[in-house]
Design an enzyme around this catalytic site. Structure first.
Site, PDB file in Angstrom:
ATOM      1  N   HIS A  67      -9.693   7.954  -1.000  1.00 33.64           N
ATOM      2  CA  HIS A  67      -9.500   7.101  -2.127  1.00 33.64           C
ATOM      3  C   HIS A  67     -10.088   7.512  -3.227  1.00 33.64           C
ATOM      4  O   HIS A  67     -10.833   6.510  -3.977  1.00 33.64           O
ATOM      5  CB  HIS A  67      -9.333   5.638  -1.676  1.00 33.64           C
ATOM      6  CG  HIS A  67      -8.659   5.105  -0.545  1.00 33.64           C
ATOM      7  ND1 HIS A  67      -7.536   4.558  -0.690  1.00 33.64           N
ATOM      8  CD2 HIS A  67      -8.703   5.423   0.641  1.00 33.64           C
ATOM      9  CE1 HIS A  67      -7.015   4.261   0.468  1.00 33.64           C
ATOM     10  NE2 HIS A  67      -7.722   4.968   1.460  1.00 33.64           N
ATOM     11  N   TYR A 332     -17.896   4.383   5.077  1.00 36.15           N
ATOM     12  CA  TYR A 332     -18.010   4.084   3.705  1.00 36.15           C
ATOM     13  C   TYR A 332     -19.368   4.116   3.220  1.00 36.15           C
ATOM     14  O   TYR A 332     -19.811   4.485   2.011  1.00 36.15           O
ATOM     15  CB  TYR A 332     -17.541   2.333   3.417  1.00 36.15           C
ATOM     16  CG  TYR A 332     -16.047   2.427   3.598  1.00 36.15           C
ATOM     17  CD1 TYR A 332     -15.278   3.049   4.316  1.00 36.15           C
ATOM     18  CD2 TYR A 332     -15.415   1.468   2.810  1.00 36.15           C
ATOM     19  CE1 TYR A 332     -13.824   3.036   4.539  1.00 36.15           C
ATOM     20  CE2 TYR A 332     -14.022   1.409   3.112  1.00 36.15           C
ATOM     21  CZ  TYR A 332     -13.216   2.022   3.940  1.00 36.15           C
ATOM     22  OH  TYR A 332     -11.763   1.788   4.182  1.00 36.15           O
TER      23      TYR A 332
HETATM   24  C1  HEM Z   1     -11.468   4.798  10.715  1.00 34.54           C
HETATM   25  C2  HEM Z   1     -10.760   4.508   9.639  1.00 34.54           C
HETATM   26  C3  HEM Z   1     -11.185   4.924   8.256  1.00 34.54           C
HETATM   27  C4  HEM Z   1     -12.119   5.731   7.768  1.00 34.54           C
HETATM   28  C5  HEM Z   1     -12.988   6.797   8.319  1.00 34.54           C
HETATM   29  C6  HEM Z   1     -12.032   5.669   6.200  1.00 34.54           C
HETATM   30  C7  HEM Z   1     -12.697   6.284   5.328  1.00 34.54           C
HETATM   31  C8  HEM Z   1     -12.852   5.808   3.853  1.00 34.54           C
HETATM   32  C9  HEM Z   1     -13.930   6.449   3.087  1.00 34.54           C
HETATM   33  C10 HEM Z   1     -15.109   7.365   3.506  1.00 34.54           C
HETATM   34  C11 HEM Z   1     -13.644   5.683   2.015  1.00 34.54           C
HETATM   35  C12 HEM Z   1     -14.553   5.994   0.630  1.00 34.54           C
HETATM   36  C13 HEM Z   1     -15.786   4.755   0.468  1.00 34.54           C
HETATM   37  C14 HEM Z   1     -16.567   4.835  -0.503  1.00 34.54           C
HETATM   38  O1  HEM Z   1     -17.204   5.891  -0.968  1.00 34.54           O
HETATM   39  O2  HEM Z   1     -17.038   3.838  -1.204  1.00 34.54           O
HETATM   40  C15 HEM Z   1     -12.615   4.969   1.993  1.00 34.54           C
HETATM   41  C16 HEM Z   1     -12.161   4.117   1.052  1.00 34.54           C
HETATM   42  C17 HEM Z   1     -11.217   3.197   1.216  1.00 34.54           C
HETATM   43  N1  HEM Z   1     -10.276   3.228   2.351  1.00 34.54           N
HETATM   44 FE1  HEM Z   1     -10.681   3.758   4.205  1.00 34.54          FE
HETATM   45  N2  HEM Z   1     -11.092   4.601   5.799  1.00 34.54           N
HETATM   46  C18 HEM Z   1     -10.628   4.195   7.036  1.00 34.54           C
HETATM   47  C19 HEM Z   1      -9.589   2.967   7.352  1.00 34.54           C
HETATM   48  C20 HEM Z   1      -8.978   2.443   6.415  1.00 34.54           C
HETATM   49  C21 HEM Z   1      -8.100   1.173   6.548  1.00 34.54           C
HETATM   50  C22 HEM Z   1      -7.711   0.541   8.106  1.00 34.54           C
HETATM   51  C23 HEM Z   1      -7.902   0.851   5.201  1.00 34.54           C
HETATM   52  C24 HEM Z   1      -6.776  -0.281   5.025  1.00 34.54           C
HETATM   53  C25 HEM Z   1      -6.137  -0.854   5.617  1.00 34.54           C
HETATM   54  C26 HEM Z   1      -8.725   1.396   4.218  1.00 34.54           C
HETATM   55  C27 HEM Z   1      -8.538   1.497   2.850  1.00 34.54           C
HETATM   56  C28 HEM Z   1      -9.374   2.177   2.166  1.00 34.54           C
HETATM   57  C29 HEM Z   1      -9.429   1.769   0.777  1.00 34.54           C
HETATM   58  C30 HEM Z   1      -8.299   0.854  -0.126  1.00 34.54           C
HETATM   59  C31 HEM Z   1     -10.373   2.592  -0.232  1.00 34.54           C
HETATM   60  C32 HEM Z   1     -11.068   2.638  -1.308  1.00 34.54           C
HETATM   61  C33 HEM Z   1     -12.107   1.796  -1.588  1.00 34.54           C
HETATM   62  C34 HEM Z   1     -12.672   1.782  -3.005  1.00 34.54           C
HETATM   63  O3  HEM Z   1     -12.037   1.393  -3.760  1.00 34.54           O
HETATM   64  O4  HEM Z   1     -14.015   2.074  -2.811  1.00 34.54           O
HETATM   65  N3  HEM Z   1      -9.256   2.590   4.864  1.00 34.54           N
HETATM   66  N4  HEM Z   1     -12.160   4.985   3.286  1.00 34.54           N
END
Ligand code: HEM
Length: 355
Positions: A67, A332
């Site tokens: 993202h 995260y």
């Molecule tokens: C094991 C499953 C998942 C992994 C490994 C993962 C991994 C990540 C990582 C590494 C980030 C960046 C975080 C940062 O640097 O602040 C991220 C952001 C995000 N993820 Fe996931 N994610 C997973 C599942 C999900 C699920 C289930 C959802 C929603 C239902 C989701 C929604 C988001 C969103 C909306 C962001 C953006 C957050 C922001 O604006 O900082 N992710 N994800």
């Protein structure tokens, strides 16, 4: 001649005390090695998951590892008091609570075209007056493509070599939820605005009210603006930042609103598996309204230094048996650690409305 006395509190011989100290050092080293995954190469670690998200050329420094493209906003959550029935979280009491949030696109590349973003995200930090916070990061699909964090990693690996589609095909053959997700991805309309997208928690959490009653629930932010779909043949012709320009313009003209709806599980509904949609007839609570009042470019905006960790919850909401929030929290945090150690690569201000 007087014999040397051992004056240690434990009265232990020096050799035993040395052995204990060395033992502690070795135990600490082993604990670090275990945490780093060196002793258990088959174990899934946050580093493996985060590394697997990187594009072919390597992670884009200074940005979120997933993202990566996003735009920040300020606004509020206007609680109507209805959710007090299931949660004692202070931000469900009638009132207006400050929000910092981020619209975003799934994927590790911050310069991706908005028209290619199949999965769109909404991240929120809602602040209660007593300092408690509710952080949530949601996406627009109605269910998740994989049932466990281990499958999430396996899918990343299966997709790693774009030249060889065989592993991805094999994975899909044994994972019906991924096939269902593929069907959603190829048929669901692309809204022309974030203001028209519905964002879903997908993960399940436990809500606890003032009487101590537990209730498993999921939630969605539902748009109040009617959906207008971009024709698929137009997606590539649109400006690469059309979603960001659109939300900037709309918000400058008027506050943009989404209704928060909590969906309550019946006993026995699957809470540990976000690929499973609950039946339509589940009780819902309309908890209030998210109001977005000001768009802030990503560069140097307040979102850059927020980790929208889904386990940062106020009292009255806690994680359930769903394994995702804990795995996400660890991933995260690592992504946050890496990107904040790369400040020389942080997003730079380009122009209004651009990330
Ligand atoms: C094991 C499953 C998942 C992994 C490994 C993962 C991994 C990540 C990582 C590494 C980030 C960046 C975080 C940062 O640097 O602040 C991220 C952001 C995000 N993820 Fe996931 N994610 C997973 C599942 C999900 C699920 C289930 C959802 C929603 C239902 C989701 C929604 C988001 C969103 C909306 C962001 C953006 C957050 C922001 O604006 O900082 N992710 N994800």
């Amino acid at each position: 001649m007087k014999k040397h006395q051992d004056n240690s509190p434990a009265g232990l011989p020096i050799s035993v005390r040395w052995a204990a100290i060395i033992g502690l050092v070795i135990a600490a080293a082993l604990a670090f090695a275990y945490a780093g995954g060196w002793l258990t190469p088959a174990r899934l670690t946050p580093a493996k998951i985060v590394d697997s998200l990187a594009p072919a050329g390597g992670a884009i420094k200074g940005y979120r590892r997933n993202h990566a493209k996003g735009i920040c906003f300020a606004g509020s959550f206007e609680a109507n008091g209805e959710a007090v029935a299931i949660s004692r979280a202070p931000l469900f009491k009638v009132g207006t609570y400050p929000v910092t949030g981020r619209f975003n696109l799934a994927g590790p590349i911050p310069t991706m075209s908005d028209g290619t973003g199949r999965v769109r995200g909404l991240s929120l930090r809602i602040q209660a007056p007593d300092g408690q916070e509710w952080r949530t990061a949601m996406i627009n699909p109605p269910f998740f493509p994989v049932a466990t964090p281990a499958d999430f990693y396996a899918l990343q690996r299966a997709n790693a070599n774009k030249q060889d589609p065989a592993p991805a095909k094999q994975f899909a053959a044994s994972h019906p939820a991924l096939r269902a997700f593929g069907a959603w991805a190829s048929t669901a309309p692309y809204a022309e605005s974030y203001a028209q997208d519905r964002f879903n928690s997908l993960n399940s959490f436990v809500f606890t009210n003032a009487q101590g009653h537990d209730q498993v629930a999921r939630w969605s932010f539902i748009p109040t603006t009617a959906m207008v779909a971009v024709p698929p043949e137009d997606l590539k012709k649109r400006d690469p930042d059309f979603l960001f320009q659109d939300i900037t313009e709309r918000t400058a003209a008027a506050p943009q609103k989404w209704k928060l709806v909590l969906t309550l599980a019946n006993p026995g509904d699957p809470s540990a598996d976000p690929t499973q949609v609950w039946p339509d007839d589940r009780r819902q609570i309309d908890a209030g309204m998210l109001v977005v009042t000001r768009i802030v470019p990503e560069a140097d905006g307040p979102c850059r230094d927020i980790n929208f960790d889904p386990t940062v919850l106020p009292k009255g909401i806690r994680t359930s048996d769903d394994p995702f929030p804990a795995a996400r929290s660890a991933a995260y945090a690592l992504s946050y650690d890496r990107r904040t150690a790369e400040s020389e690569h942080y997003p730079r201000i380009q122009s209004e409305g651009k990330p």
